[in-house]
Write an enzyme that holds these catalytic residues in place. Structure first.
Site, PDB file in Angstrom:
ATOM      1  N   GLY A  99      31.360  19.602 -33.730  1.00 54.17           N
ATOM      2  CA  GLY A  99      32.063  18.465 -34.320  1.00 54.17           C
ATOM      3  C   GLY A  99      31.545  18.118 -35.698  1.00 54.17           C
ATOM      4  N   CYS A 100      31.506  16.811 -35.966  1.00 57.04           N
ATOM      5  CA  CYS A 100      31.220  16.338 -37.321  1.00 57.04           C
ATOM      6  C   CYS A 100      29.800  16.641 -37.789  1.00 57.04           C
ATOM      7  CB  CYS A 100      31.473  14.834 -37.408  1.00 57.04           C
ATOM      8  SG  CYS A 100      33.185  14.363 -37.095  1.00 57.04           S
ATOM      9  N   PHE A 101      28.863  16.850 -36.862  1.00 55.01           N
ATOM     10  CA  PHE A 101      27.479  17.092 -37.291  1.00 55.01           C
ATOM     11  C   PHE A 101      27.141  18.577 -37.358  1.00 55.01           C
ATOM     12  CE2 PHE A 101      27.324  16.259 -32.704  1.00 55.01           C
ATOM     13  CZ  PHE A 101      26.612  17.341 -32.230  1.00 55.01           C
ATOM     14  N   ALA A 102      28.165  19.423 -37.447  1.00 57.61           N
ATOM     15  CA  ALA A 102      27.934  20.869 -37.494  1.00 57.61           C
ATOM     16  C   ALA A 102      27.051  21.269 -38.669  1.00 57.61           C
ATOM     17  CB  ALA A 102      29.272  21.603 -37.569  1.00 57.61           C
ATOM     18  N   HIS A 131      24.835  12.448 -42.547  1.00 60.36           N
ATOM     19  CA  HIS A 131      26.160  13.023 -42.286  1.00 60.36           C
ATOM     20  C   HIS A 131      27.260  12.175 -42.915  1.00 60.36           C
ATOM     21  CE1 HIS A 131      29.812  12.597 -39.665  1.00 60.36           C
ATOM     22  NE2 HIS A 131      29.968  13.757 -40.250  1.00 60.36           N
TER      23      HIS A 131
END
Length: 311
Positions: free
Chosen positions: A163-166, A303
């Site tokens: 997800g967004c923290f890849a 992030h």
């Protein structure tokens, strides 16, 4: 006899991990944010939802995004009408797109990074590939290895559904690999195609609309390594410290679930609040051991999300 500690020391790099090169890539299809609501509601046969369209227009206007790149064109969407519905069974159609496009887009970014790095691709020792767009076996790491013509014994790490923290996750892993394997050169690739999350609007799932207003398609690639070769490798950044934490009372704040209708996601309104309440503690844990109290005096990354999170 050589001791175990001497062997381990010889196997490790001397300096910190550095980012040696960066490459990015996007699909050819460019979408203007100002006109996207008209396109989105037309292609999903939702023009009768006037109030919802006005709300979506406001989301796009406040997004601070001028344009995005998307693999999904009008032609592709017309050929796959199930993808345009809100929750129609469509996983097969989505998978057929992303299992091809995700590694292909990743290759474009990787080729640029390797060219900027200036070293032959045969010197790549590790590959990290990360995507939230589709799952397959063999994975996108294997497909990219073939597309780039990397050595078959490159050590591969495939990460799905981060997800967004890849981005933060792959940097953390790349740092550990580079610093603990002398001479390692790690190719890191993140590639996302929103064909897996695109769907029509719903009055009862407004957080899905937020994603439709913000997300775009693209890939980024890095070469990470320690102890740069003088006069050949030109490090851009040093990675001093990385970490990950779970914010208190954050369960359910951002959820994603792979279903027959594709990847559905849910966002709570308080996500920016959760970030702002916990960022100071994370910064203290990162910088206090280094004797740094002025956070603005150095380069650091939290992030990034939409404008509400950044604000």
């Amino acid at each position: 006899m050589v001791s175990v500690s001497e062997i381990r020391k010889a196997q490790r790099a001397e300096g910190p991990a550095t980012i040696l090169a960066i490459g990015t890539a996007n699909p050819a299809n460019k979408v203007e944010q100002a006109t996207y609501p008209d396109f989105y509601f037309k292609i999903t046969n939702s023009e009768h939802k006037v109030e919802l369209k006005e709300k979506f227009q406001r989301m796009c206007d406040k997004s601070m995004i001028k344009s995005r790149y998307m693999y999904l064109t009008e032609e592709i969407l017309k050929e796959n009408p199930s993808v345009c519905e809100y929750m129609a069974p469509s996983l097969d159609a989505r998978q057929d797109m992303v299992v091809v496009e995700v590694p292909r887009l990743g290759k474009e970014a990787a080729v640029k990074a390797i060219k900027e790095w200036g070293q032959p691709k045969s010197k790549i020792t590790h590959l990290i590939f990360c995507t939230t767009s589709g799952v397959d076996m063999p994975g996108a790491d294997y497909q990219l290895t073939k597309l780039l013509g990397l050595r078959p014994y490159v050590k591969r790490y495939m990460m799905y559904q981060q997800g967004c923290f890849a981005g933060g996750t792959v940097l953390r892993l790349a740092k550990d690999l580079a610093e603990n394997n002398k001479g390692a050169r790690v190719l890191v690739v993140c590639s996302e195609v929103t064909a897996v999350t695109f769907r029509g609007p719903s009055d009862t799932h407004l957080d899905s609309l937020v994603g439709q207003a913000l997300f775009g398609d693209g890939a980024a690639a890095l070469i990470v390594g320690s102890d740069p070769v003088p006069e050949i490798e030109k490090p851009i950044f040093e990675m001093v410290w990385t970490a990950q934490t779970i914010a208190p009372d954050s369960e359910g704040a951002i959820d994603g679930h792979l279903r027959e209708a594709g990847l559905t996601f849910h966002l709570l309104k308080d996500v920016p609040g959760i970030v702002s309440k916990n960022i100071d503690k994370a910064l203290v844990e990162a910088f206090q051991p280094l004797g740094i109290s002025d956070y603005n005096s150095i380069f650091w990354i939290a992030h990034p999300g939409g404008p509400a999170i950044l604000d």
